[in-house]
Write an enzyme that holds these catalytic residues in place. Structure first.
Site, short mmCIF file in Angstrom:
data_model
loop_
_atom_site.label_atom_id
_atom_site.label_comp_id
_atom_site.label_asym_id
_atom_site.label_seq_id
_atom_site.Cartn_x
_atom_site.Cartn_y
_atom_site.Cartn_z
N VAL A 278 17.37 14.71 -5.07
CA VAL A 278 16.99 13.29 -5.26
C VAL A 278 16.80 12.62 -3.90
CG1 VAL A 278 17.79 11.04 -6.09
CG2 VAL A 278 18.07 13.06 -7.52
N ALA A 279 17.71 12.91 -2.96
CA ALA A 279 17.62 12.29 -1.64
C ALA A 279 16.44 12.84 -0.84
CB ALA A 279 18.92 12.53 -0.87
N ILE A 281 13.57 14.50 -2.08
CA ILE A 281 12.24 14.21 -2.64
C ILE A 281 11.95 12.72 -2.47
CG2 ILE A 281 10.86 14.11 -4.76
CD1 ILE A 281 12.43 16.52 -5.79
N GLU A 283 10.88 10.07 -3.82
CA GLU A 283 10.33 9.49 -5.04
C GLU A 283 9.88 8.04 -4.82
OE1 GLU A 283 14.59 8.48 -4.98
OE2 GLU A 283 13.42 10.27 -4.60
N ASP A 325 -27.64 -2.36 0.62
CA ASP A 325 -28.88 -3.04 0.27
C ASP A 325 -29.22 -4.02 1.38
OD1 ASP A 325 -31.05 -3.73 -1.26
OD2 ASP A 325 -29.96 -5.14 -2.53
N ASP A 614 -26.49 -4.35 -6.65
CA ASP A 614 -26.32 -5.55 -7.47
C ASP A 614 -27.01 -5.44 -8.83
OD1 ASP A 614 -28.91 -5.66 -6.60
OD2 ASP A 614 -28.74 -7.59 -5.58
N ASP A 618 -28.70 -0.02 -10.10
CA ASP A 618 -27.83 0.51 -9.04
C ASP A 618 -26.57 1.16 -9.60
OD1 ASP A 618 -29.42 -0.33 -6.92
OD2 ASP A 618 -28.55 -2.34 -6.91
N ASN A 708 19.42 7.31 -0.44
CA ASN A 708 18.15 7.37 -1.15
C ASN A 708 17.69 5.97 -1.59
OD1 ASN A 708 16.10 8.98 -2.81
ND2 ASN A 708 17.06 7.70 -4.36
N ASP A 712 16.00 4.72 2.25
CA ASP A 712 14.66 5.25 1.96
C ASP A 712 13.69 4.10 1.70
OD1 ASP A 712 15.01 7.90 2.24
OD2 ASP A 712 14.54 8.44 0.18
#
Length: 876
Positions: A278-279, A281, A283, A325, A614, A618, A708, A712
């Site tokens: 957990v620490a 990775i 996340e 354009d 526009d 397109d 974490n 983190d």
């Protein structure tokens, strides 16, 4: 079965209504029930619940959910709660940003709620376009947007701009005649189409198709099934997250095995392995990326760009080709008078003076032989005619006043065969025909010329030399991309209504040159692009000479050999086109198919392409491009829906600002990743060293979860909000296939992680030798936590920032450090928290050692950065 354009107007009315009169009120209700509303259907929108659940499909998130479930079964509620809180916050942020982006676009749509003049119950009423139904009779005037497809019933010099549908930049002259043959869309001159607009004349039409049955609707339905591309960051993060998670899980599995072999409790060993995973990775990475991109979208919205797809912020930052354009994006989309040519002299627009008799006469004639108006800033009419009226306003000559003083007594309207327009007015007791038109046509009809002599204007017989001078000046104007109108006049009998045959024996007065000038900021924006290693390309439906003239002015084009017309592309294979595009900067007279091929050719050469557009035509090219950019003011709803970004000001310079923002966002995200991974790597190295050396595990699971959640997330988010710098525009675009984890980037993560690990283990050994495993664990926990907070300042830049002002320019980072410092100090100093966080009491001198070791990371890593720069400079 015959198409509507192959039937007469009365036959069409009979077919759609069952009678030739305007639609009856009772039939309006029936038709609305049968055909529905006059609206383009949107794809089925996802509910907020669906959007929220989609946030959990990320590989990292799935791993963490599994870890949370296992933690819960093993009785570690703390770990399960911490994991679920972090990933839920990330999901909420992603959902909110997606909904906010959709709301921004909806508000943009609501800015323009067009109405139409509809004939109902014998009266003309203004109705919202969505209330129009099949069989309605619609009245059109110059300036109106066509609200539905239909067959023209009455036509009075009606000219319609269908560029949004066909790509044809010039207005199409309409008629009400039956067409017997089968003809393509652009040649159905008795039909009008939804999304086009009237530039000249007036008329009526009966509605034949509405909503998704219109030509615009057919294109919109095709776009629904097309897939969207992922930006480079999305692809990189997906690959990176999966690889990193697998490596960390393998590593945690090995540590779990070592712990079991050393005789530790299986449950405790597993919980430590989960806590370490957990620490380790990151996340928080997904939520940090989302937050950084979210702030990027808010900043860009303030600067004129609405982001429809969140990751497009980063995608813009890696763009290496911008296909833009011309009209309205690089130019002002407003025809402007550039020069007068009278009595053998060229007069620049800013030097024109109404005090000069001849110049005043030309100004007056240009306003009288003209159907456009400008009332309180609202311009109606042909753009070239509007330019003439606007010049009058600038010089203090109001068109209404001039037209009241010299009322129009007769006229011969403009048509494309004659290329002339004539009006008749009374001047000082004389009746004059004022004629304007194409130079080549008028020179054939002139027999006299007005010249100045001794301060007076005198009319002479025109000579060959005069005609040659006029033609030469016209050619010079044309070669510079200017549109030129010639003006002449002729005295006629009072009360006489002239015919086309009378447009001869004219007296030449002068030429007026016009152009749609570049935006003031376009030249600087193009220069910024080139400096940043981005190739700007102009793609337009306009003529090659006109496009090249503008491109030269703003720095896109240097040699005429760099300009080509769409027809030249037709004969090239896809392979040949890939080589051809390298040398071309301006494409003129292009079709939608050409745009897609040009975009694809650059993509196949490894470039990330941004494309502006526009019109409805397109939309496919906007989808094909890596980053499609639609116009918010002039853009059709279909083009906006196909785009990743919508410009609220239709300005090329805004795209360049977006590129700068995108590069800064990517840099900030990389800094956040560097911070997360180097800190995580430091923790892993510390655990690995302890395992190999046979030392006790330096951290308790709760330590890792605290690190974490606190060290983190907060500093990483703060780094993502680092103030933007213009220095990013001095770099070349990042290669499309470049991974986030380059060799140089991995080296930084490894070396900085090693420094953090060394400081942490020094702290552990001091504590371990002083008071055993618990004291060592407390030292290691405090040192690692504070080291990571300090390390946030190291990750601000690749250059040393310790003694620079920029060290203190991020209030979010300072705030994250302050919060983290207070919390970790409280954990170490407040006895009531010791049992919860598995730490022991430290003395003041021991706390100072922890602070000193953590702070030592700053000068050491800053010195490493300085040495690295010096080594590079020597190699260079």
């Amino acid at each position: 079965m015959k198409e509507y354009y192959q039937l007469s107007a009365n036959e069409v009315k009979q077919k759609v209504n069952g009678y030739e009169d305007p639609i009856k009120e009772e039939d309006v209700k029936l038709h609305k029930e049968k055909f529905g509303a006059n609206e383009l259907e949107e794809g089925k929108k996802k509910s907020w619940v669906q959007i929220f659940l989609e946030q959990f499909r990320d590989f990292l998130v799935v791993i963490l959910i599994i870890a949370a479930i296992v933690s819960g079964f093993l009785g570690d509620a703390e770990s399960a709660v911490v994991i679920l809180v972090v990933i839920t916050i990330n999901a909420i942020l992603g959902t909110v940003q997606t909904l906010k982006a959709e709301a921004s676009l909806n508000s943009l749509k609501e800015l323009s709620g067009p109405e139409a003049k509809v004939l109902r119950n014998g009266n003309v009423v203004l109705l919202p376009t969505h209330e129009i139904t099949v069989g309605d009779t619609i009245l059109l005037e110059a300036g109106d947007v066509v609200p539905a497809d239909g067959r023209i019933v009455e036509n009075y010099s009606l000219k319609i701009d269908e560029s949004a549908l066909t790509g044809e930049s010039l207005g199409v002259e309409k008629n009400e005649q039956v067409i017997t043959d089968e003809v393509p869309l652009g040649d159905r001159l008795n039909m009008v189409y939804s999304g086009s607009f009237v530039t000249y004349g007036r008329g009526t039409f009966v509605v034949t198709h509405i909503g998704m049955k219109t030509e615009v609707g057919k294109i919109a339905s095709l776009l629904k099934s097309t897939s969207e591309k992922k930006t480079p960051l999305q692809v990189n993060l997906d690959q990176f997250g999966q690889k990193l998670s697998i490596i960390i899980l393998i590593f945690c599995g090995i540590l779990f095995g070592i712990s079991v072999l050393r005789g530790e409790n299986i449950g405790n060993a597993f919980m430590f392995a989960v806590a370490l995973a957990v620490a380790a990775i990151p996340e928080a990475l997904s939520s940090i990326v989302t937050i950084v991109l979210s702030f990027g979208t808010q900043k860009m919205a303030k600067e004129g760009a609405i982001i429809r797809k969140l990751q497009a912020v980063e995608g813009l930052g890696s763009v290496s080709i911008i296909c833009s354009d011309k009209t309205g994006t690089l130019t002002q989309n407003k025809m402007t008078v550039e020069h007068y040519y009278t009595e053998g002299r060229v007069i620049a627009a800013d030097a024109i003076s109404p005090k000069d008799d001849t110049q005043n006469q030309l100004l007056t004639f240009s306003i009288l032989c003209n159907d456009s108006t400008n009332k309180e800033g609202v311009e109606i009419g042909d753009p070239t005619e509007t330019a003439l009226v606007n010049l009058g306003l600038k010089l203090g000559k109001n068109a209404e006043d001039i037209r009241k003083a010299y009322p129009r007594e007769a006229e011969i309207p403009f048509d494309s065969d004659r290329k002339l327009m004539t009006t008749v007015h009374g001047f000082d007791g004389k009746q004059l025909m004022v004629v304007k038109g194409a130079v080549d046509v008028l020179t054939e009809r002139m027999t006299k010329i007005q010249k100045e002599e001794n301060g007076k204007s005198i009319v002479y017989e025109i000579e060959e030399a005069d005609i040659s001078a006029i033609k030469k000046q016209n050619q010079e104007f044309s070669e510079n991309g200017l549109r030129v109108l010639a003006f002449a006049y002729k005295e006629i009998e009072k009360g006489y209504a002239p015919t086309v045959e009378d447009e001869s024996d004219l007296t030449f007065l002068g030429l007026i040159s016009m152009m749609d000038p570049p935006r003031a900021e376009s030249k600087a924006a193009v220069a910024e692009c080139i400096k940043a290693g981005i190739k700007p390309i102009m793609i337009t439906g306009d003529h090659k000479v006109t496009a090249a003239a503008i491109a030269k002015r703003i720095g896109i084009l240097h040699e005429m050999s760099e300009a080509c017309e769409g027809a030249e592309i037709d004969g090239l294979s896809d392979e040949e086109l890939k080589d051809f595009v390298e040398g071309i900067s301006v494409y003129a007279r292009v079709s939608p198919e050409h745009k897609i091929r040009i975009v694809r050719a650059w993509q196949e050469k490894g470039n990330i392409v941004s494309m502006t557009g526009d019109g409805v035509n397109d939309a496919p090219a906007l989808k094909q491009a890596d980053i499609g950019v639609a116009m918010g003011i002039t853009g059709t709803e279909v083009s906006k829906d196909a785009a990743a970004m919508v410009l609220t000001d239709d300005n090329f310079a805004t795209i360049v600002k977006a590129v700068e923002n995108g590069r800064n966002v990517y840099k900030n995200i990389k800094d956040s990743i560097q911070f997360l991974l180097s800190g995580n790597f430091g923790g892993i190295l510390a655990v690995l060293y302890a395992s190999i050396a046979g030392l006790p595990v330096p951290f308790a699971p709760v330590h890792l979860l605290f690190i974490n959640l606190l060290t983190d997330s907060l500093p990483a988010i703060a780094l993502g909000l680092e103030p933007h710098t213009k220095d990013v525009m001095d770099e070349k675009p990042r290669p499309m296939n470049e991974s986030i984890l380059t060799r140089d980037f991995l080296a930084k993560i490894g070396s900085e992680g090693l420094v953090i690990a060394v400081m942490t283990m020094v702290g552990f050994m001091i504590g371990y030798r002083t008071g055993g495993a618990t004291m060592g664990s407390t030292f290691a926990f405090g040192t690692l936590c504070l080291s990571r907070l300090v390390h946030g300042f190291n990750c601000k830049s690749d250059h040393p920032v310790l003694f620079r002002k920029e060290f203190f320019n991020n209030i979010y980072l300072i705030g994250a450090f302050a919060v983290g410092f207070v919390l970790i100090t409280a954990v170490l100093m407040v006895p009531a928290l010791h049992s919860i966080f598995k730490v022991t009491t430290l003395s003041v001198s021991q706390i100072m050692i922890v602070y000193g070791l953590a702070l030592a990371n700053l000068p050491v890593i800053q010195l490493m950065k300085l040495i690295k720069i010096k080594v590079r400079q020597r190699k260079a």
